[in-house]
Enzyme design. Structure first.
Site, mmCIF file in Angstrom:
data_model
loop_
_atom_site.group_PDB
_atom_site.id
_atom_site.type_symbol
_atom_site.label_atom_id
_atom_site.label_comp_id
_atom_site.label_asym_id
_atom_site.label_seq_id
_atom_site.Cartn_x
_atom_site.Cartn_y
_atom_site.Cartn_z
ATOM 1 N N CYS A 247 -3.326 7.019 -5.064
ATOM 2 C CA CYS A 247 -2.897 5.472 -4.705
ATOM 3 C C CYS A 247 -1.288 5.357 -5.208
ATOM 4 O O CYS A 247 -1.181 5.301 -6.136
ATOM 5 C CB CYS A 247 -3.744 4.717 -5.777
ATOM 6 S SG CYS A 247 -3.854 2.957 -5.234
ATOM 7 N N CYS B 204 0.945 -1.156 -0.235
ATOM 8 C CA CYS B 204 -0.113 0.031 0.044
ATOM 9 C C CYS B 204 0.850 1.165 -0.111
ATOM 10 O O CYS B 204 1.733 1.537 1.147
ATOM 11 C CB CYS B 204 -0.885 0.105 1.217
ATOM 12 S SG CYS B 204 -1.911 1.245 1.369
#
Ligand code: PYC
Length: 319
Positions: free
Chosen positions: A241, A91
């Site tokens: 992201c 992530c």
């Protein structure tokens, strides 16, 4: 109150996307490879994931990070990321949040740290101005121009790409990438993800494609592109992201549209920007993303054994 379970957490956000790092009170997962520890977390301690992320303590938007001992003691820490519906390989915004958290706790100073994840090592650099760069796991496009029939939208074409998680990247979708449009974008991405599953389109070794990324023109001259990323579940990424930007960089380099070392500025749905670039190492594309995390809370979560919702709420019910 002495029988309350306690979990200490530190919250941050990176470009608008929140990260909740578990500092103490997490599950005991042993000292095996991080991928094995993730499996153990999922199989034996999933109630802890739900406790930390779901309502009434959290929200579907939160990404959690469990700090653990690294396998390789030259690394600073191991990290396992998770969200409201399951676990993530890597992530990007979360890793920036982890570095900001370690800096807040005075556990690291500006400079380089290597962290282990279940999908590989990530080299991070905390800069003196608080910005963090993360050099991600090798990223690559598995399949280009894959067309699927999407209910209510007709045929949609996109690329299947690994950026630390599995993504389907779509350039032509007929929607405006704007905050005012997030309900429609979410519905479209959910329909695309369903279509991929129905059509048997998957990542390597049949892995589920659980992130959908749509692109459009940037809203600011400071960026090259704007995206909307649907995460596993129905929450969308408030940031551009990190793993999704890595996937985009892999495609741009593969298509010769970006050169190694050339900067790409990816705007997210809130208008925040991650700066990215990629280099080649042994024929592999290695993306680096730069962003900044901000600390938002330091807390102890309390689990009252008498509380029917102590492990979170799903669809109005205790989990
Ligand atoms: O920044 O890589 C990322 C990410 C994945 C899911 C939410 N954020």
């Amino acid at each position: 109150m002495s029988d309350f379970q306690r979990i200490r957490v530190l919250d941050s956000h990176t470009a608008g996307e929140p990260t909740r790092v578990i500092l103490t009170g997490g599950p005991e997962l042993g000292s095996g490879p991080l991928a094995d520890r993730l499996r153990l977390f999922r199989e034996r301690f999933d109630d802890l994931r739900r406790t930390v992320i779901l309502e009434p303590r959290g929200s579907d938007v939160l990404v959690g990070a469990l700090l653990c001992e690294p396998v390789d003691r030259t690394c600073t820490a191991g990290v396992i990321f998770f969200n409201n519906v399951g676990y993530l390989g890597m992530c990007g915004h979360g890793m920036i949040g982890v570095v900001a958290t370690l800096a807040y706790l005075n556990r690291i100073q500006p400079g380089e740290q290597t962290l282990e994840t279940p999908v590989g090592r990530v080299v991070t650099t905390l800069q003196a101005d608080g910005r963090v760069s993360i050099t991600n796991v090798p990223s690559y496009r598995l399949a280009k121009d894959i067309t699927v029939p999407v209910e209510g939208h007709g045929d949609i074409t996109g690329d299947v790409v690994w950026g630390g998680n599995w993504f389907y990247l779509v350039e032509r979708h007929g929607e405006e990438i704007s905050f005012a449009n997030v309900e429609r974008l979410t519905a479209l991405c959910c329909a695309i993800r369903d279509a991929l599953a129905r059509s048997g389109v998957a990542g390597a070794n049949g892995a589920e494609i659980d992130h959908i990324e749509l692109f459009g023109p940037p809203a600011t001259a400071a960026a090259d592109s704007k995206n909307f990323v649907l995460c596993p579940g129905r929450a969308y990424d408030r940031s551009p992201c990190g793993t999704g930007t890595s996937a985009k960089l892999a495609c741009l380099l593969s298509d010769g549209k970006l050169q190694p070392g050339q900067i790409w500025r990816q705007e997210g749905i809130l208008g925040t920007i991650f700066e990215g670039q990629a280099t080649m190492r042994n024929d592999q594309i290695i993306p680096t993303i730069i962003g900044r995390g901000y600390i938002t809370a330091e807390a102890t979560l309390l689990l009252d054994p008498a509380d029917p919702f102590r492990h979170g709420i799903i669809s109005g019910e205790p989990t």
